[in-house]
Each structure stands twice: as structure tokens, then as C-alpha cells.
Design a protein around this motif. Sequence first.
Motif, PDB file in Angstrom:
ATOM      1  N   ALA A  33     -25.355  -1.253  17.321  1.00  0.00           N
ATOM      2  CA  ALA A  33     -25.072  -1.159  15.882  1.00  0.00           C
ATOM      3  C   ALA A  33     -26.349  -1.251  15.059  1.00  0.00           C
ATOM      4  O   ALA A  33     -26.302  -1.273  13.837  1.00  0.00           O
ATOM      5  CB  ALA A  33     -24.109  -2.277  15.472  1.00  0.00           C
ATOM      6  N   SER A  34     -27.478  -1.265  15.738  1.00  0.00           N
ATOM      7  CA  SER A  34     -28.758  -1.524  15.093  1.00  0.00           C
ATOM      8  C   SER A  34     -29.080  -0.543  13.975  1.00  0.00           C
ATOM      9  O   SER A  34     -29.159   0.668  14.193  1.00  0.00           O
ATOM     10  CB  SER A  34     -29.871  -1.471  16.149  1.00  0.00           C
ATOM     11  OG  SER A  34     -31.111  -1.800  15.601  1.00  0.00           O
ATOM     12  N   ARG A  35     -29.223  -1.092  12.759  1.00  0.00           N
ATOM     13  CA  ARG A  35     -29.662  -0.344  11.572  1.00  0.00           C
ATOM     14  C   ARG A  35     -28.708   0.797  11.199  1.00  0.00           C
ATOM     15  O   ARG A  35     -29.094   1.696  10.430  1.00  0.00           O
ATOM     16  CB  ARG A  35     -31.072   0.213  11.769  1.00  0.00           C
ATOM     17  CG  ARG A  35     -32.124  -0.851  12.081  1.00  0.00           C
ATOM     18  CD  ARG A  35     -33.517  -0.232  12.168  1.00  0.00           C
ATOM     19  NE  ARG A  35     -34.536  -1.222  12.538  1.00  0.00           N
ATOM     20  CZ  ARG A  35     -35.821  -0.931  12.698  1.00  0.00           C
ATOM     21  NH1 ARG A  35     -36.242   0.314  12.537  1.00  0.00           N
ATOM     22  NH2 ARG A  35     -36.678  -1.869  13.041  1.00  0.00           N
ATOM     23  N   LYS A  36     -27.493   0.788  11.698  1.00  0.00           N
ATOM     24  CA  LYS A  36     -26.575   1.907  11.466  1.00  0.00           C
ATOM     25  C   LYS A  36     -26.118   1.980  10.007  1.00  0.00           C
ATOM     26  O   LYS A  36     -26.115   0.989   9.275  1.00  0.00           O
ATOM     27  CB  LYS A  36     -25.364   1.797  12.407  1.00  0.00           C
ATOM     28  CG  LYS A  36     -25.710   2.018  13.880  1.00  0.00           C
ATOM     29  CD  LYS A  36     -26.138   3.441  14.166  1.00  0.00           C
ATOM     30  CE  LYS A  36     -26.580   3.657  15.614  1.00  0.00           C
ATOM     31  NZ  LYS A  36     -25.487   3.576  16.585  1.00  0.00           N
ATOM     32  N   ARG A  37     -25.694   3.165   9.626  1.00  0.00           N
ATOM     33  CA  ARG A  37     -25.385   3.451   8.225  1.00  0.00           C
ATOM     34  C   ARG A  37     -24.237   2.622   7.686  1.00  0.00           C
ATOM     35  O   ARG A  37     -24.178   2.334   6.481  1.00  0.00           O
ATOM     36  CB  ARG A  37     -25.081   4.946   8.070  1.00  0.00           C
ATOM     37  CG  ARG A  37     -24.873   5.385   6.625  1.00  0.00           C
ATOM     38  CD  ARG A  37     -24.806   6.879   6.473  1.00  0.00           C
ATOM     39  NE  ARG A  37     -23.753   7.481   7.277  1.00  0.00           N
ATOM     40  CZ  ARG A  37     -23.248   8.695   7.047  1.00  0.00           C
ATOM     41  NH1 ARG A  37     -23.722   9.422   6.050  1.00  0.00           N
ATOM     42  NH2 ARG A  37     -22.307   9.182   7.819  1.00  0.00           N
TER      43      ARG A  37
END
Length: 285
Positions: free
Chosen positions: A227-231
Motif C-alpha cells: 500500500a506504500s504511497r498509494k493514491r
Amino acid sequence: MIAAKPRPPAVTGSAGRPVLPALLSKPYPAVMGVLNVTPDSFSDGGQFAAPERALAQARRMIAEGADIIDIGAESTRPYGSEPVSAEEELKRLQPVLADVVALGVPVSIDSMKSAVVAWALDQGAAIANDVWGLQRDSGMAGLVGERGAPIIVMHNREHADPAIDIMQDIAAFFAKSLDIAAKGGISSDRIVLDPGIGFGKTPEQSMTALARLGELQSFGLPLLVGASRKRFISTVTPSEPDQRLGGSIAAHLLAAQNGARIIRAHDVAETVQALRVAAAIRECQ
């Protein structure tokens, strides 16, 4: 009588142990550090396209506690990415992959092309990471089965559809992928499932997949979450990709609580610290 072809030995890490059991034996999720050698990835496109910078970043992530380095040479961001040929992927990987492998941490190759995965495995990569879950390249399952490599099977869709039940869609996709895997000779103990946060999903569906991640444990396979840095984080608190550390950690801690055994992250040091502290606190309960 034709003798049965022996199954190749399981791909092993630098210590000679099978990769997945070693990664999954920790009391907290393993951390996969993201290394994009691309000019256009959504968060860090171009930062590590130069081989020396890519190698330095791999070293940094390993020092910060990364258990796996996930290297990709084609942006697969869910919006606005440009497909590249296998030849272009290889051109980007050739100056750096062998040096990253030599650092001694298991390397996964993030590619949907069997030709690229085959070359990367030849160079010492230990894991295949297919963002189309064996459903895009018809040669992928047979290749991975023949090589005995672990495979990360990610859920994906061409387009998000807010009308669907995303968990039903993920489950149906995985069932199809697992059938393909079985026909390709991939044993179930070499498969990791990834719900594909941000891929073919609305922001709300990505959050639903995280909230209901535990339902996917019914497959009996390890789960990976990236989920890293996801929109979707910016729909809760407006932010640019490099401003989403807090949201990334929140999502990953909940994913670990809901059964994720591998976390894919750009910010390795912070993610490792968060996961280890959460695990230590749980031990005090």
C-alpha cells in the motif's frame, strides 16, 4: 515407460534455505523494498535509473532491514504508465541486477513478461512478482513451474469498476490464477497472493481490500500487501506520493494485523520499525 521429469529444487536464498520459508519464519512480516529502475514510476520514477544509484539504494534498503529487494524496470502504476518491450526492460536491468543479487538478500523480479523473468532468474533473482497474476503472459506459469521459483500472484483489472464487489472479484481472480499455476506445475507452497492495492480499484475498493484482507486467508497461502504511497491515501488526506509515509504505515500495520506476511514498501526503515514495534507490543498482551 517414460520416466517422470524430476521437479527442480526450490530456489534458495544466500544461506541455502528455501526462500519463502525463511522469509515467513519471522514473528513479524518480512519487508520487501521497492527498487524501480524506471524513468516513470509513480513515486520515484527516474531516481534510480542510473545503475550506481540503484545499487546504492539497494544497499541502503538492506541496511535499513529489507528482507527482499523487488526490482522492476517497467512502470506498472495504475494510471498513465507506458508499456515497454521486454528488450527495454532487459536494457534497464542488465547493468544492475547481478550486482543487486550479489548483495546477498533475496531479489524478486517485478515483471509481467516471462522472457524478462527467465533472464532475471538466470542472473540469480529468487522470486517472480507478476502484477497480472499469471493471466497476462501465457508462458509465465510454465516458466515459474519449471524453475521452481516462488511466485507472487497479484490481483489486477484493466479498469476500476465501482459497481462490483471487489472482494468477490479478487477471490475469483485468485481462483483462476491458482488453476493456471497448478497446470503450469507451480506447487502451492511457492505461491504468495497480493490483492493489488491501487490496481484496477477505486480508492474505496483499495481500502475495502485492506479492511477485509483476512477473508483472503481462506486460500491458505501467504499474503503480501503493497500500500506504500498509494493514491487512496490522498483521498483521505490530500498529499503527494512522497508525503504519504504516515498513511502507508497505517495501512501496512492494519494489513499485518489482518494476516499479511510480506509488506512491500518504499520507506524501508520506517516500515521495519513500525512492524517490529507493533509485534513487540503484541507480545506484551
